[in-house]
Design an enzyme around this catalytic site. Structure first.
Site, mmCIF file in Angstrom:
data_model
loop_
_atom_site.group_PDB
_atom_site.id
_atom_site.type_symbol
_atom_site.label_atom_id
_atom_site.label_comp_id
_atom_site.label_asym_id
_atom_site.label_seq_id
_atom_site.Cartn_x
_atom_site.Cartn_y
_atom_site.Cartn_z
ATOM 1 N N TYR A 1 45.038 9.823 -9.493
ATOM 2 C CA TYR A 1 44.950 11.156 -10.107
ATOM 3 C C TYR A 1 45.690 12.195 -9.272
ATOM 4 C CZ TYR A 1 41.341 8.468 -12.420
ATOM 5 O OH TYR A 1 40.677 7.494 -13.084
ATOM 6 N N SER B 1 37.814 3.088 -13.849
ATOM 7 C CA SER B 1 39.233 3.295 -14.180
ATOM 8 C C SER B 1 40.162 2.224 -13.647
ATOM 9 C CB SER B 1 39.692 4.655 -13.684
ATOM 10 O OG SER B 1 39.230 5.637 -14.560
ATOM 11 N N VAL C 1 36.016 5.596 -10.625
ATOM 12 C CA VAL C 1 34.966 6.520 -10.228
ATOM 13 C C VAL C 1 33.681 5.767 -9.803
ATOM 14 C CG1 VAL C 1 33.859 6.998 -12.455
ATOM 15 C CG2 VAL C 1 34.302 8.873 -10.879
ATOM 16 N N TYR D 1 36.646 2.296 -25.025
ATOM 17 C CA TYR D 1 37.006 2.758 -23.674
ATOM 18 C C TYR D 1 35.780 2.753 -22.748
ATOM 19 C CZ TYR D 1 38.214 6.143 -20.033
ATOM 20 O OH TYR D 1 38.390 6.771 -18.816
ATOM 21 N N LYS E 1 41.891 0.447 -16.317
ATOM 22 C CA LYS E 1 43.071 0.999 -17.007
ATOM 23 C C LYS E 1 44.341 0.210 -16.662
ATOM 24 C CE LYS E 1 41.115 5.693 -16.970
ATOM 25 N NZ LYS E 1 41.115 6.985 -16.235
HETATM 26 N N1 GLU Z 1 34.765 6.052 -17.330
HETATM 27 C C1 GLU Z 1 35.250 7.085 -16.453
HETATM 28 C C2 GLU Z 1 35.589 8.324 -17.247
HETATM 29 O O1 GLU Z 1 36.237 8.211 -18.219
HETATM 30 C C3 GLU Z 1 36.444 6.585 -15.701
HETATM 31 C C4 GLU Z 1 37.017 7.618 -14.739
HETATM 32 C C5 GLU Z 1 37.406 6.999 -13.416
HETATM 33 O O2 GLU Z 1 37.023 5.897 -13.078
HETATM 34 O O3 GLU Z 1 38.118 7.678 -12.666
HETATM 35 O O4 GLU Z 1 35.232 9.407 -16.907
#
Ligand code: GLU
Length: 307
Positions: free
Chosen positions: A242, A67, A260, A194, A70
């Protein structure tokens, strides 16, 4: 001797302490390829405003940025299309899990922010606008390579395939977004893009260098306007961890974005950009040791956006 001259020694001490303690948290298990990673690993790199890059631990070992990507997909969308994304995604913390579907129904398919999964799927959809997934991915990778001044940044196809095989929640989110007309492209196209963007691999050294533009460091390649980089940093501060974003801001006083895979990118405006990696996660899905390292770094340097 300034505190920053003692930074190399401080980072080495952190590395030694974490290994001696051996309490790493648990690696993400819902992506099989990530579940195989040894949690007992730590790396940190700090790119300073004077051009120095100071690291400790396995700072040249590539990891899955997940993430943290992002931040850069949003940067690409803002650069390419300006502010139109905000018609489709909000700018508020969600207070829910990274992959929650809860608020999407109440808020009629407009995700709270671009850093929760639903919001990131919309951002990736925007980036795809009329283009093949390969082109959108090349844009994100190109942005990372140019920011880090390093062309050796790639996608780990096994991680992407692994998430594609098990990413049922993201699939649910994408189809749900589509039902509200908040995806332009086919859900599978957005999901595939994604998953590949999340599967980008970088080392802590590369990620710290790539973050210099968001921190507005002198001498860094500036691919974003001043206003845009400030806004991205503001979103990292309020939404980058988050439902643990408030706690992270409280502990560090710094904008940060977690992944993650155990990575954290810190943007310390005008002072530094830092990347931390330790794959074991806490209850919010953020790196357990990485969060502690960010807090200790902030305390050691006195860095905080709150002065
Ligand atoms: N590819 C992971 C998902 O979509 C990213 C989530 C993350 O890194 O927090 O679940």
């Amino acid at each position: 001797m300034s505190d920053l001259d003692r930074l190399p020694e401080f980072l080495d001490t952190l590395d030694a302490e974490f290994h001696a303690r051996g309490d790493w948290g648990a690696v993400a298990s819902y992506i099989p390829e990530l579940a195989r990673v040894d949690p007992a690993q730590f790396a940190i790199s700090v790119a300073l405003a004077d051009g120095r890059l100071i690291s400790a631990g396995q700072a040249r070992k590539p990891f899955s940025i997940q993430s943290v990507s992002k931040v850069f997909s949003l940067a690409c969308v803002l650069s390419r299309f300006g502010e139109s994304i905000w018609h489709r995604v909000g700018r508020e913390p969600s207070g829910d899990r990274f992959d929650s579907i809860l608020l999407l129904e109440q808020e009629e398919g407009r995700p709270r922010n671009p850093f929760i999964n639903a919001g990131a799927l919309v951002t990736t959809d925007e980036l795809l606008a009329g283009r093949a997934p390969k082109e959108a991915l090349s844009e994100i990778i190109g942005f990372l390579r140019a920011s880090a001044e390093d062309d050796d940044i790639h996608i780990d196809a096994d991680v992407a395939a692994s998430e594609n095989a098990t990413g049922h929640r993201n699939r649910a989110l994408a189809y749900y977004l589509k039902s509200f007309d908040n995806l332009v492209n086919a859900p599978e196209l957005v999901l595939g893009t994604y998953f590949h963007q999340c599967a980008i691999e970088m080392t802590c050294e590369q990620l710290a260098l790539a973050g210099r533009g968001i921190a507005g460091l002198p001498g860094a390649p500036m691919l974003l306007s001043e206003v845009k980089r400030r806004r991205i940093a503001a979103l990292m501060m309020t939404c980058g961890h988050y439902d643990g974003s408030g706690d992270f801001a409280f502990r560090t006083g710094l904008p940060g974005k977690s992944g993650v895979g155990g990575g954290i990118l810190l943007a310390i405006p005008g002072r530094a950009s830092a990347a931390i990696w330790s794959p074991g996660l806490n209850a919010w899905g953020n790196s357990q040791v990485g969060t502690e390292a960010a807090e200790r770094l902030a305390r050691f340097t006195g860095w905080s956006v709150f002065g």
